[in-house]
Design a protein around this motif. Structure first.
Motif, PDB file in Angstrom:
ATOM      1  N   GLU A  26      -0.284  -1.800  49.127  1.00  0.00           N
ATOM      2  CA  GLU A  26       1.115  -1.567  49.531  1.00  0.00           C
ATOM      3  C   GLU A  26       1.299  -0.165  50.125  1.00  0.00           C
ATOM      4  O   GLU A  26       2.176   0.591  49.734  1.00  0.00           O
ATOM      5  CB  GLU A  26       2.048  -1.776  48.346  1.00  0.00           C
ATOM      6  CG  GLU A  26       1.990  -3.180  47.788  1.00  0.00           C
ATOM      7  CD  GLU A  26       2.870  -3.361  46.563  1.00  0.00           C
ATOM      8  OE1 GLU A  26       3.485  -2.374  46.106  1.00  0.00           O
ATOM      9  OE2 GLU A  26       2.938  -4.486  46.076  1.00  0.00           O
ATOM     10  N   GLN A  28       2.179   0.794  53.269  1.00  0.00           N
ATOM     11  CA  GLN A  28       3.342   1.005  54.134  1.00  0.00           C
ATOM     12  C   GLN A  28       4.617   1.187  53.324  1.00  0.00           C
ATOM     13  O   GLN A  28       5.456   2.016  53.659  1.00  0.00           O
ATOM     14  CB  GLN A  28       3.500  -0.163  55.122  1.00  0.00           C
ATOM     15  CG  GLN A  28       4.446   0.129  56.257  1.00  0.00           C
ATOM     16  CD  GLN A  28       4.009   1.329  57.081  1.00  0.00           C
ATOM     17  OE1 GLN A  28       2.854   1.440  57.461  1.00  0.00           O
ATOM     18  NE2 GLN A  28       4.926   2.234  57.344  1.00  0.00           N
ATOM     19  N   SER A  29       4.768   0.452  52.243  1.00  0.00           N
ATOM     20  CA  SER A  29       5.976   0.609  51.425  1.00  0.00           C
ATOM     21  C   SER A  29       5.996   1.991  50.778  1.00  0.00           C
ATOM     22  O   SER A  29       7.056   2.615  50.660  1.00  0.00           O
ATOM     23  CB  SER A  29       6.062  -0.484  50.367  1.00  0.00           C
ATOM     24  OG  SER A  29       4.948  -0.423  49.510  1.00  0.00           O
ATOM     25  N   LYS A  30       4.821   2.479  50.381  1.00  0.00           N
ATOM     26  CA  LYS A  30       4.751   3.829  49.798  1.00  0.00           C
ATOM     27  C   LYS A  30       5.077   4.888  50.844  1.00  0.00           C
ATOM     28  O   LYS A  30       5.783   5.853  50.564  1.00  0.00           O
ATOM     29  CB  LYS A  30       3.372   4.070  49.195  1.00  0.00           C
ATOM     30  CG  LYS A  30       3.120   3.239  47.961  1.00  0.00           C
ATOM     31  CD  LYS A  30       1.714   3.403  47.457  1.00  0.00           C
ATOM     32  CE  LYS A  30       1.479   2.456  46.283  1.00  0.00           C
ATOM     33  NZ  LYS A  30       0.087   2.445  45.864  1.00  0.00           N
ATOM     34  N   ASP A  32       6.915   4.456  53.536  1.00  0.00           N
ATOM     35  CA  ASP A  32       8.355   4.356  53.815  1.00  0.00           C
ATOM     36  C   ASP A  32       9.183   5.011  52.717  1.00  0.00           C
ATOM     37  O   ASP A  32      10.159   5.718  53.003  1.00  0.00           O
ATOM     38  CB  ASP A  32       8.768   2.891  53.985  1.00  0.00           C
ATOM     39  CG  ASP A  32       8.196   2.266  55.246  1.00  0.00           C
ATOM     40  OD1 ASP A  32       7.796   3.032  56.151  1.00  0.00           O
ATOM     41  OD2 ASP A  32       8.140   1.015  55.318  1.00  0.00           O
TER      42      ASP A  32
END
Length: 129
Positions: A26, A28-30, A32
């Motif tokens: 994960e 990209q979520s981090k 972002d």
């Protein structure tokens, strides 16, 4: 054309690999979340800075005091508290001293006439040989 094909193929492979790692960790979520947090912090800091004109004045005063302290230490030949700053001062001092000595040596060669004597001897040797 071949180069474009290979570049696109490599880009596609990297994209797939990143997508696999992103699903697993994960990423990209981090990223972002980190960007949102950074933006929030920047907004809060900007608001604090606007409200707190005194804070900027204090920071400017601290910077000025540091610069004055460093300049006074340079004038009195005292060492700086900061190793990297002292290293820069020492390097500047030794380079200046070396350049000054080199200039004096070159000037003395021309003043004593040693260069002219060497060149005349060299021309005599070349004309004889």
């Amino acid at each position: 054309l071949w180069f474009l094909y290979k570049t696109g193929q490599l880009s596609y492979e990297y994209y797939k690999r990143y997508e696999m790692l992103d699903r697993r960790f994960e990423i990209q979520s981090k990223v972002d979340a980190w960007n949102r947090r950074f933006a929030e912090g920047k907004k809060k800091f900007d608001a604090w800075e606007q409200e707190n004109e005194v804070g900027r004045t204090i920071l400017a005063a601290a910077r000025t005091m540091w610069l004055v302290d460093e300049q006074s230490k340079r004038r009195t030949r005292e060492k700086s508290r900061y190793r990297i700053v002292q290293f820069a001062y020492d390097a500047k001092f030794y380079v200046k001293r070396w350049l000054r000595k080199t200039r004096v040596r070159i000037q003395s060669l021309f003043q004593d006439g040693e260069i002219q004597l060497f060149l005349s001897g060299l021309s005599t040797e070349l004309s004889e040989g």
